[in-house]
Motif scaffolding. Structure first.
Motif, PDB file in Angstrom:
ATOM      1  N   PHE A   1       0.588  -0.577   0.161  1.00  0.00           N
ATOM      2  CA  PHE A   1      -0.078   0.360  -0.024  1.00  0.00           C
ATOM      3  C   PHE A   1       0.950   1.317  -0.282  1.00  0.00           C
ATOM      4  O   PHE A   1       0.259   2.118  -0.838  1.00  0.00           O
ATOM      5  N   TYR A   2       2.615   0.906   0.836  1.00  0.00           N
ATOM      6  CA  TYR A   2       3.001   1.835   0.661  1.00  0.00           C
ATOM      7  C   TYR A   2       3.399   2.918  -1.040  1.00  0.00           C
ATOM      8  O   TYR A   2       3.660   4.071  -1.640  1.00  0.00           O
ATOM      9  N   GLY A   3       3.318   1.498  -1.437  1.00  0.00           N
ATOM     10  CA  GLY A   3       4.061   1.424  -3.172  1.00  0.00           C
ATOM     11  C   GLY A   3       2.423   2.200  -4.335  1.00  0.00           C
ATOM     12  O   GLY A   3       2.986   2.583  -4.923  1.00  0.00           O
ATOM     13  N   LEU A   4       1.403   1.510  -3.332  1.00  0.00           N
ATOM     14  CA  LEU A   4       0.699   2.843  -4.129  1.00  0.00           C
ATOM     15  C   LEU A   4       0.585   4.069  -3.605  1.00  0.00           C
ATOM     16  O   LEU A   4       0.013   4.311  -4.987  1.00  0.00           O
ATOM     17  N   TYR A   5       0.638   3.980  -2.625  1.00  0.00           N
ATOM     18  CA  TYR A   5       0.544   5.735  -2.494  1.00  0.00           C
ATOM     19  C   TYR A   5       1.465   6.444  -3.167  1.00  0.00           C
ATOM     20  O   TYR A   5       1.002   7.216  -3.703  1.00  0.00           O
ATOM     21  N   GLN A   6       2.820   5.782  -3.230  1.00  0.00           N
ATOM     22  CA  GLN A   6       3.779   6.342  -3.780  1.00  0.00           C
ATOM     23  C   GLN A   6       3.455   6.765  -5.810  1.00  0.00           C
ATOM     24  O   GLN A   6       3.714   7.748  -5.761  1.00  0.00           O
ATOM     25  N   ALA A   7       3.137   5.692  -5.838  1.00  0.00           N
ATOM     26  CA  ALA A   7       2.418   5.720  -7.656  1.00  0.00           C
ATOM     27  C   ALA A   7       1.693   7.006  -7.733  1.00  0.00           C
ATOM     28  O   ALA A   7       1.324   7.793  -8.704  1.00  0.00           O
ATOM     29  N   THR A   8       0.336   6.536  -6.943  1.00  0.00           N
ATOM     30  CA  THR A   8      -0.442   7.516  -7.297  1.00  0.00           C
ATOM     31  C   THR A   8      -0.123   9.244  -6.421  1.00  0.00           C
ATOM     32  O   THR A   8      -0.464   9.945  -7.599  1.00  0.00           O
ATOM     33  N   VAL A   9       0.677   9.533  -5.866  1.00  0.00           N
ATOM     34  CA  VAL A   9       1.644  10.786  -5.816  1.00  0.00           C
ATOM     35  C   VAL A   9       2.800  11.106  -6.688  1.00  0.00           C
ATOM     36  O   VAL A   9       2.302  12.401  -7.465  1.00  0.00           O
ATOM     37  N   VAL A  10       3.935  10.097  -7.429  1.00  0.00           N
ATOM     38  CA  VAL A  10       4.229  10.742  -8.611  1.00  0.00           C
ATOM     39  C   VAL A  10       3.384  11.120  -9.749  1.00  0.00           C
ATOM     40  O   VAL A  10       3.750  11.614 -10.666  1.00  0.00           O
ATOM     41  N   PHE A  11       2.245   9.831 -10.560  1.00  0.00           N
ATOM     42  CA  PHE A  11       1.000  10.615 -11.666  1.00  0.00           C
ATOM     43  C   PHE A  11       0.670  11.583 -10.899  1.00  0.00           C
ATOM     44  O   PHE A  11       1.052  12.001 -12.356  1.00  0.00           O
TER      45      PHE A  11
END
Length: 300
Positions: free
Chosen positions: A16-26
Motif C-alpha cells: 500500500f505504500y507503493g500504491l500511495y507512492q505511485a499515486t503521488v508520482v502520477f
C-alpha cells in the motif's frame, strides 16, 4: 517474521505504500507539479493548510514500525539476548533481526517528521539518506537471514533480496536527484514488488493455497517460485498502468473544476488599480474624464 502474519502485515504495508507512492508520482506528472514540494489546494487555508504540511508518510512509518516491534516482542515469551544457562549463547537471532528492521522503519519515519515539521527548513537529504541507510542495513540483515535456509525458503528469500538490492540502488541515486519522476516511479514499482512478494512468501512457506506443503527436493517447485515472481512483476506493472489511467481520468473529470475554484479566488488578489479602471468603463462618458484625472493624481 517466522510466521504467516509476520510476512503478511509488513507485505501489506509495503504494497500500500507503493500504491500511495505511485499515486503521488502520477498526480505530480499529470498536473506538472513538484514531487518534493507539492502545491497546496486553493481552498486549503488556515488549519487545513497546516494539516496539509504534516508528514503523514512519516507518521505512518512510525506507527507501523512500532506496532510490528510490539508484535515481535510479544511473539516470544521472554525477549532475551543471551542464554545464561547455556554458556552465554545468543538466543532468537532471527527475531532480533526482525526487530532491528522495524526499528529502522520507525527511525526513518522519525526522520521524515523531523525534516518536514520540526526543522526550520525541510531537509530532503535527511529523508532520502535515512531511507537509503535503512535499506543498506536491511540488505545486510537479509543476507545473513538466509544462512540456514535451503530449498524453497532460500529461493523465496533470494528473490526478495534481489528486490531490496535494486531498491537500495535507486534510493542511493535519489540522494543526488531526489526530484526525478522516473526514479520515483521505479521506487514505487519496487515497493509494490517487495510488498506483494513478501505476502506471497507467507503463503508459500506457511499457508500453501493447495493445502500441500512445497517440497524442497522437488526441482519443479523451486522453478515455479521464479515463475511466480515473474508473474508478480507483470501484475505490478499492470497495476501501475491502472493507477496512471485512474489518475488521468480523475484529472480530466475534476481537474477543470479545481482550476475554476482557484480562479474564483483570484479576484481577492487583484490590484486596486485594475478594479478602478473596470469601474471607469461602467460610468457615463461625461464623468469618465473627471474620474480619470483623480486616478492619475492618486499615488497608488
Amino acid at each position: 517474521m517466522g510466521k504467516f502474519i509476520g510476512h503478511l502485515c509488513p507485505g501489506l504495508y509495503l504494497f500500500f505504500y507503493g500504491l500511495y507512492q505511485a499515486t503521488v508520482v502520477f498526480k505530480a506528472m499529470i498536473v506538472n507539479d513538484s514531487l518534493l514540494y507539492p502545491s497546496c489546494p486553493p481552498r486549503n487555508k488556515g488549519i487545513w493548510a497546516r494539516l496539509w504540511k504534516i508528514s503523514y508518510r512519516g507518521l505512518l512509518k512510525m506507527v507501523t514500525g512500532s506496532i510490528l516491534m510490539v508484535y515481535v516482542v510479544f511473539c516470544l515469551d521472554v525477549m532475551t539476548l543471551m542464554d545464561t544457562k547455556n554458556a552465554l549463547r545468543f538466543r532468537y537471532p532471527k527475531e532480533w533481526q526482525h526487530l532491528t528492521m522495524f526499528i529502522l522503519l520507525t527511525l526513518s519515519g522519525c526522520a521524515d517528521v523531523m525534516s518536514k515539521n520540526l526543522l526550520p527548513q525541510r531537509c530532503v537529504l535527511l529523508e532520502k539518506g535515512t531511507l537509503a541507510l535503512t535499506f543498506y542495513v536491511l540488505l545486510l540483515l537479509l543476507t545473513s537471514h538466509v544462512q540456514d535456509s535451503t530449498g524453497i525458503e532460500l529461493q523465496t528469500h533470494c528473490l526478495l533480496i534481489l528486490v531490496v538490492f535494486l531498491l537500495m540502488l535507486v534510493l542511493t541515486i535519489e540522494l543526488w536527484t531526489p526530484d526525478t519522476f522516473h526514479l520515483l516511479l521505479i521506487e514505487a514499482f519496487l515497493f509494490l514488488m517487495m510488498g506483494s512478494w513478501l505476502i506471497q512468501a507467507g503463503f508459500i512457506l506457511y499457508k500453501p493455497v493447495t493445502g500441500y506443503p512445497w517440497q524442497d527436493d522437488d526441482i519443479s517447485d523451486i522453478m515455479f517460485i521464479t515463475t511466480f515472481f515473474c508473474w508478480h512483476v507483470m501484475i505490478n506493472a499492470l497495476c501501475l498502468l491502472g493507477i496512471y489511467g485512474i489518475s488521468s481520468l480523475w484529472h480530466r473529470c475534476y481537474g477543470t473544476s479545481l482550476k475554476l475554484m482557484g480562479s474564483k479566488e483570484a479576484p481577492y488578489h487583484r490590484s486596486t488599480v485594475g478594479s478602478l479602471y473596470k469601474l471607469l468603463q461602467e460610468v457615463d462618458p461625461s464623468e469618465k474624464d473627471d474620474q480619470a484625472l483623480l486616478l492619475s493624481k492618486n499615488p497608488s
